[in-house]
Design an enzyme around this catalytic site. Structure first.
Site, PDB file in Angstrom:
ATOM      1  N   CYS A   2      54.768  -4.264  63.802  1.00  0.00           N
ATOM      2  CA  CYS A   2      55.109  -5.675  64.260  1.00  0.00           C
ATOM      3  C   CYS A   2      56.271  -6.005  63.349  1.00  0.00           C
ATOM      4  O   CYS A   2      56.854  -4.958  62.726  1.00  0.00           O
ATOM      5  CB  CYS A   2      53.814  -6.382  63.534  1.00  0.00           C
ATOM      6  SG  CYS A   2      52.143  -5.884  64.554  1.00  0.00           S
ATOM      7  N   ARG A  27      60.296  -5.159  67.508  1.00  0.00           N
ATOM      8  CA  ARG A  27      59.274  -4.418  66.922  1.00  0.00           C
ATOM      9  C   ARG A  27      57.765  -4.705  67.610  1.00  0.00           C
ATOM     10  O   ARG A  27      56.880  -4.149  67.259  1.00  0.00           O
ATOM     11  CB  ARG A  27      59.242  -4.840  65.476  1.00  0.00           C
ATOM     12  CG  ARG A  27      60.434  -4.580  64.693  1.00  0.00           C
ATOM     13  CD  ARG A  27      60.378  -4.907  63.238  1.00  0.00           C
ATOM     14  NE  ARG A  27      59.654  -4.244  62.483  1.00  0.00           N
ATOM     15  CZ  ARG A  27      59.814  -3.219  61.978  1.00  0.00           C
ATOM     16  NH1 ARG A  27      60.916  -2.692  61.986  1.00  0.00           N
ATOM     17  NH2 ARG A  27      58.737  -2.667  61.031  1.00  0.00           N
ATOM     18  N   TRP A  74      52.793  -6.204  67.995  1.00  0.00           N
ATOM     19  CA  TRP A  74      52.491  -5.140  68.940  1.00  0.00           C
ATOM     20  C   TRP A  74      51.176  -4.771  68.569  1.00  0.00           C
ATOM     21  O   TRP A  74      50.872  -3.902  67.605  1.00  0.00           O
ATOM     22  CB  TRP A  74      53.400  -4.273  68.809  1.00  0.00           C
ATOM     23  CG  TRP A  74      53.219  -3.026  69.638  1.00  0.00           C
ATOM     24  CD1 TRP A  74      53.715  -2.965  70.879  1.00  0.00           C
ATOM     25  CD2 TRP A  74      53.103  -1.644  69.359  1.00  0.00           C
ATOM     26  NE1 TRP A  74      53.412  -1.841  71.491  1.00  0.00           N
ATOM     27  CE2 TRP A  74      52.929  -0.709  70.599  1.00  0.00           C
ATOM     28  CE3 TRP A  74      52.522  -1.045  68.074  1.00  0.00           C
ATOM     29  CZ2 TRP A  74      52.706   0.492  70.450  1.00  0.00           C
ATOM     30  CZ3 TRP A  74      51.997   0.317  68.034  1.00  0.00           C
ATOM     31  CH2 TRP A  74      52.020   1.229  69.422  1.00  0.00           C
ATOM     32  N   ASN A 100      52.100  -5.993  58.883  1.00  0.00           N
ATOM     33  CA  ASN A 100      52.750  -4.883  59.888  1.00  0.00           C
ATOM     34  C   ASN A 100      52.024  -3.670  59.238  1.00  0.00           C
ATOM     35  O   ASN A 100      52.314  -3.110  58.036  1.00  0.00           O
ATOM     36  CB  ASN A 100      54.299  -4.986  59.596  1.00  0.00           C
ATOM     37  CG  ASN A 100      54.835  -3.520  60.220  1.00  0.00           C
ATOM     38  OD1 ASN A 100      54.207  -3.101  61.133  1.00  0.00           O
ATOM     39  ND2 ASN A 100      55.984  -3.180  59.741  1.00  0.00           N
ATOM     40  N   GLY A 101      51.412  -2.900  60.094  1.00  0.00           N
ATOM     41  CA  GLY A 101      50.761  -1.561  59.493  1.00  0.00           C
ATOM     42  C   GLY A 101      49.220  -1.624  60.074  1.00  0.00           C
ATOM     43  O   GLY A 101      48.953  -2.124  60.985  1.00  0.00           O
ATOM     44  N   GLU A 475      64.078  13.305  78.592  1.00  0.00           N
ATOM     45  CA  GLU A 475      64.717  12.283  77.964  1.00  0.00           C
ATOM     46  C   GLU A 475      64.981  11.453  79.463  1.00  0.00           C
ATOM     47  O   GLU A 475      64.701  10.176  79.513  1.00  0.00           O
ATOM     48  CB  GLU A 475      65.940  12.536  77.443  1.00  0.00           C
ATOM     49  CG  GLU A 475      66.942  11.112  77.129  1.00  0.00           C
ATOM     50  CD  GLU A 475      66.396   9.933  76.462  1.00  0.00           C
ATOM     51  OE1 GLU A 475      65.067  10.160  75.752  1.00  0.00           O
ATOM     52  OE2 GLU A 475      66.881   9.185  76.312  1.00  0.00           O
ATOM     53  N   LYS A 479      63.197   7.807  79.729  1.00  0.00           N
ATOM     54  CA  LYS A 479      63.797   6.481  79.998  1.00  0.00           C
ATOM     55  C   LYS A 479      63.546   5.873  80.995  1.00  0.00           C
ATOM     56  O   LYS A 479      63.109   4.801  81.205  1.00  0.00           O
ATOM     57  CB  LYS A 479      65.468   6.826  79.761  1.00  0.00           C
ATOM     58  CG  LYS A 479      66.186   5.938  79.297  1.00  0.00           C
ATOM     59  CD  LYS A 479      66.491   5.866  77.910  1.00  0.00           C
ATOM     60  CE  LYS A 479      65.102   6.172  77.098  1.00  0.00           C
ATOM     61  NZ  LYS A 479      65.354   6.283  75.663  1.00  0.00           N
ATOM     62  N   GLU A 482      59.726   4.561  80.734  1.00  0.00           N
ATOM     63  CA  GLU A 482      59.423   3.594  79.670  1.00  0.00           C
ATOM     64  C   GLU A 482      59.978   2.090  80.343  1.00  0.00           C
ATOM     65  O   GLU A 482      59.442   1.224  80.016  1.00  0.00           O
ATOM     66  CB  GLU A 482      59.646   3.861  78.403  1.00  0.00           C
ATOM     67  CG  GLU A 482      61.153   4.012  78.087  1.00  0.00           C
ATOM     68  CD  GLU A 482      61.392   4.640  76.450  1.00  0.00           C
ATOM     69  OE1 GLU A 482      60.767   4.108  75.754  1.00  0.00           O
ATOM     70  OE2 GLU A 482      62.449   5.423  76.380  1.00  0.00           O
ATOM     71  N   HIS A 499      55.697  26.623  88.961  1.00  0.00           N
ATOM     72  CA  HIS A 499      54.246  27.303  88.366  1.00  0.00           C
ATOM     73  C   HIS A 499      53.299  25.966  88.666  1.00  0.00           C
ATOM     74  O   HIS A 499      52.467  25.926  87.792  1.00  0.00           O
ATOM     75  CB  HIS A 499      54.649  27.711  87.017  1.00  0.00           C
ATOM     76  CG  HIS A 499      55.503  28.928  86.919  1.00  0.00           C
ATOM     77  ND1 HIS A 499      55.255  30.240  87.410  1.00  0.00           N
ATOM     78  CD2 HIS A 499      56.773  29.205  86.431  1.00  0.00           C
ATOM     79  CE1 HIS A 499      56.171  30.765  87.339  1.00  0.00           C
ATOM     80  NE2 HIS A 499      56.990  30.343  86.463  1.00  0.00           N
ATOM     81  N   LYS A 598      59.907  -0.674  69.577  1.00  0.00           N
ATOM     82  CA  LYS A 598      61.007   0.017  69.311  1.00  0.00           C
ATOM     83  C   LYS A 598      60.611   0.965  67.800  1.00  0.00           C
ATOM     84  O   LYS A 598      60.864   2.033  67.989  1.00  0.00           O
ATOM     85  CB  LYS A 598      62.502  -0.769  68.750  1.00  0.00           C
ATOM     86  CG  LYS A 598      63.374   0.320  68.480  1.00  0.00           C
ATOM     87  CD  LYS A 598      64.703  -0.293  68.776  1.00  0.00           C
ATOM     88  CE  LYS A 598      66.004   0.661  68.763  1.00  0.00           C
ATOM     89  NZ  LYS A 598      65.854   1.558  69.861  1.00  0.00           N
TER      90      LYS A 598
HETATM   91  C1  G6P Z   1      59.316   4.521  69.652  1.00  0.00           C
HETATM   92  C2  G6P Z   1      60.549   4.008  70.518  1.00  0.00           C
HETATM   93  C3  G6P Z   1      61.086   5.321  71.264  1.00  0.00           C
HETATM   94  C4  G6P Z   1      61.691   6.038  69.998  1.00  0.00           C
HETATM   95  C5  G6P Z   1      60.746   6.490  68.989  1.00  0.00           C
HETATM   96  C6  G6P Z   1      61.341   7.289  67.738  1.00  0.00           C
HETATM   97  O1  G6P Z   1      58.416   5.285  70.380  1.00  0.00           O
HETATM   98  O2  G6P Z   1      59.881   3.500  71.531  1.00  0.00           O
HETATM   99  O3  G6P Z   1      62.347   4.788  71.874  1.00  0.00           O
HETATM  100  O4  G6P Z   1      62.337   7.081  70.409  1.00  0.00           O
HETATM  101  O5  G6P Z   1      59.698   5.308  68.409  1.00  0.00           O
HETATM  102  O6  G6P Z   1      61.962   6.201  66.874  1.00  0.00           O
HETATM  103  P1  G6P Z   1      62.626   6.693  65.969  1.00  0.00           P
HETATM  104  O7  G6P Z   1      63.327   5.025  65.462  1.00  0.00           O
HETATM  105  O8  G6P Z   1      62.005   7.379  64.923  1.00  0.00           O
HETATM  106  O9  G6P Z   1      64.218   7.346  66.542  1.00  0.00           O
END
Ligand code: G6P
Length: 603
Positions: A2, A27, A74, A100-101, A475, A479, A482, A499, A598
């Site tokens: 959060c 966040r 969150w 937050n936590g 990736e 992407k 998400e 496979h 994020k």
């Molecule tokens: C979250 C985000 C991702 C990110 C991951 C790692 O899950 O939604 O986009 O890749 O955290 O984040 P970091 O800040 O450790 O790169």
């Protein structure tokens, strides 16, 4: 997980809290709330939804209180409801708190408090903090907080206000980031500097287990610590002419490559200069195996780094999901090093993995974007990305930057071992061309937008790549799913589809193939053939001038020719654009995909 903000000073707190919280929305953004205090009057508001949707109404509220806290959520414990939104409070409306936590032992503590007569209004772990502090409160808030925290297991950044001990905010942190911004006669509190950079550039990072008290009359009861300077501009956290941060950040990808390599190459000697690794240089030269750690996109960068380190530095390397690493029993010895890859430097899973490595006495390095973040402070040495602030929840430019620095690290480690000067120089010379190559790819943005539109009716996608581009397939799929969450996407290694997953493929299930002209080109062509034979439609990312694949598949996107190990830095750029445009085509908010955040600061 959060974002929290706080203000104490001479100005009305509410507008400052609203603007700060807006910057922390990345966040978490399922609900938000504020608490402000003006002598005996208080203001409390909690809402479900994004703060940006309520901003205008919030700024119309006039409440004179110049002391307050705010929170954007969150959800971790408890559904997304108004009652579960922060701030939470105790039975007597005296103690108000944002968190937050995660409190790991909250059920146990809560049951005890219920038996003692406390009445809970929410399902959250956070509310337990309020009642626990209430239990110990005897007129001095910081004393009550300290006593309460003795019973807490888990991680937290908290900001607390009491109506019966006013004129102060009490802060405490363990394992979650919490900063204090310092200005004349006023203090700001936030989970990261973006929330306060328009008010002050001087910050203090709280340490784990620290309890701090801030009040407007210069009582700043933190232990002696130097002020740190925020070294980026507020414009970096603005969209400028872009409709979304994610698009802005993708278009910054050429610049972040440039920044990643600036001043870090000695071309004539074929060596990479990474100042942050110098203090570990000696130990690094003796390292016999490397473990790269990360989560989400950062892990895919690490997987690409693994390929680079093994092929060019002959260094046995393995990538681990950070959240798994500490709970497995990894075989480590004094010649093992770990490298934690993290944009935010705050991801709890990665941070805990770093702590575990340090407990075992092995060299812990970081590749981190946010200067001064927890991982950068916890590691023995490391490299900063210098990619600037990344606001879009989906990582884009930070990934490209991570790949660029991992390539530099390959040269650094390789030259400590068997890599010749000629090879070092060849890699570095090629890297210098990458920013222009990346610009060339972005000049095809309109074409990629058209492709995204064309493919936006499909609900399932497959992404395939091999060797260096296998992590890019992962990736690309991550992407897309998400941010365009109405579609499902899976990534896999080109040789693996036969496979099992081939069973999924038909005309309704397109595949994005990353197929530059490299050492696995022919094998990727086999995979393309296998998909085509099952009527699968293919969009391929190929090297400029390749007519062969163009004639085999529905659509191609060209990327310039570069060294095989550097192709991922280019091939991922069209995939980032493709997913952004496809999600926009579906009417989705690409900066704030549902259910995500994020920076995930809970394990
Ligand atoms: C979250 C985000 C991702 C990110 C991951 C790692 O899950 O939604 O986009 O890749 O955290 O984040 P970091 O800040 O450790 O790169």
């Amino acid at each position: 997980m959060c974002g929290i903000v706080g203000y104490i000073g001479k100005k009305p707190a509410l507008p400052i809290l609203v603007s700060g919280l807006k910057r922390l929305e990345y966040r978490g953004y399922d609900s938000f709330g504020f608490f402000a205090l003006d002598k005996n009057e208080h203001f409390l508001l909690k809402k479900v939804g994004k703060i940006s949707e309520w901003e205008k109404n919030l700024l119309d509220i006039s409440f004179a209180g110049n002391l307050g806290i705010g929170h954007t959520r969150w959800a971790t414990t408890g559904a997304v409801t108004q009652a579960n939104a922060h701030p939470h409070f105790d039975c007597h409306n005296n103690i108000f708190l944002v968190h937050n936590g995660i409190m790991e032992n909250y059920e146990q503590v809560k049951n005890k408090l219920i038996k003692e007569g406390h009445n809970f209004l929410s399902e959250t772990d956070t509310e337990v903090f309020c009642h626990l502090i209430e239990k110990y409160f005897q007129g001095n808030l910081e004393e009550a907080v300290k006593q309460a925290l003795r019973e807490v297991r888990g991680n937290y950044g908290i900001a607390v206000i009491s109506k019966k001990d006013p004129n102060k905010i009490v802060l405490a942190k363990f394992g979650a980031p919490l900063l204090v911004g310092v200005s004349k006669d006023e203090y700001f509190v936030a989970s990261d500097p973006s929330a306060m950079v328009s008010y002050t550039r001087q910050i203090i990072n709280l340490d784990d287990n620290e309890v701090a008290v801030i009040s407007p009359d210069n009582h700043f009861l933190l232990k002696e610590k130097p002020l740190e300077q925020i070294d980026w501009e507020i414009q970096e956290a603005e969209k400028n002419d872009y409709s979304h941060f994610m698009l802005k950040e993708i278009f910054e990808e050429p610049d972040v490559i440039q920044e990643a390599i600036r001043g870090r190459m000695e071309l004539d000697k074929g060596i990479a200069r990474l100042g942050g690794l110098e203090q570990a240089r000696e130990r690094l030269s003796k390292i016999e195996n490397f473990i790269l750690l990360g989560c989400g996109t950062a892990r895919y960068a690490a997987m690409t780094g693994e390929c680079m380190f093994e092929e060019y530095a002959q260094l046995p390397t393995k990538t681990e999901i950070a959240s798994e690493f500490r709970y497995r029993k990894p075989v480590l010895n004094k010649n093992t090093a770990i490298l934690a890859v993290s944009q935010s430097g705050e991801t709890a899973d990665t941070l805990e993995a770093v702590k575990e490595a340090k407990r075992k006495g092995i060299l812990a390095l970081g590749l981190v974007n946010m200067v001064g973040s927890s991982i950068s402070r916890e590691t023995d040495a490391g490299v900063y990305n210098r990619a600037g602030v990344e606001i879009g929840v989906a990582a884009t430019k930070s990934f490209v930057s991570q790949l660029s620095i991992l390539a530099l690290m390959t040269v650094y480690l390789g030259r400590q071992r068997e890599m010749s000067m000629v090879t070092g120089r060849r890699i570095l010379e090629e890297m210098k061309k990458l920013p222009d190559f990346a610009r060339k790819i972005l000049s095809q943005a309109d074409y990629i937008k058209e492709l995204a539109k064309k493919y936006s009716n499909y609900r399932n996608f497959y992404f395939l790549g091999r060797k260096y581009n296998y992590p890019i397939a992962l990736e690309g799929a991550l992407k897309l799913k998400e941010i365009a969450w109405k579609v499902h996407a899976e990534g896999n290694a080109g040789g693996e589809i036969k496979h099992g997953s081939l069973a999924l493929i038909d005309e309704s299930f397109p595949t994005l193939c990353i197929c530059p002209t490299d050492s696995v080109y022919d094998k990727m062509k086999n995979a393309i053939g296998e998909v085509k034979s099952r009527k699968g439609k293919i969009l391929a990312v190929v090297t400029e001038g390749n007519e062969e694949i163009k004639n085999m598949v529905e659509d191609v996107i060209y990327i310039p020719k570069t060294l095989e190990m550097l192709t991922p830095i280019l091939s991922v750029i069209p995939l980032h654009l493709f997913s952004a445009y496809l999600a926009l085509e579906l009417g989705l908010d690409i900066d704030k995909p549902r259910n995500l955040a994020k920076s995930v600061t809970v394990e």
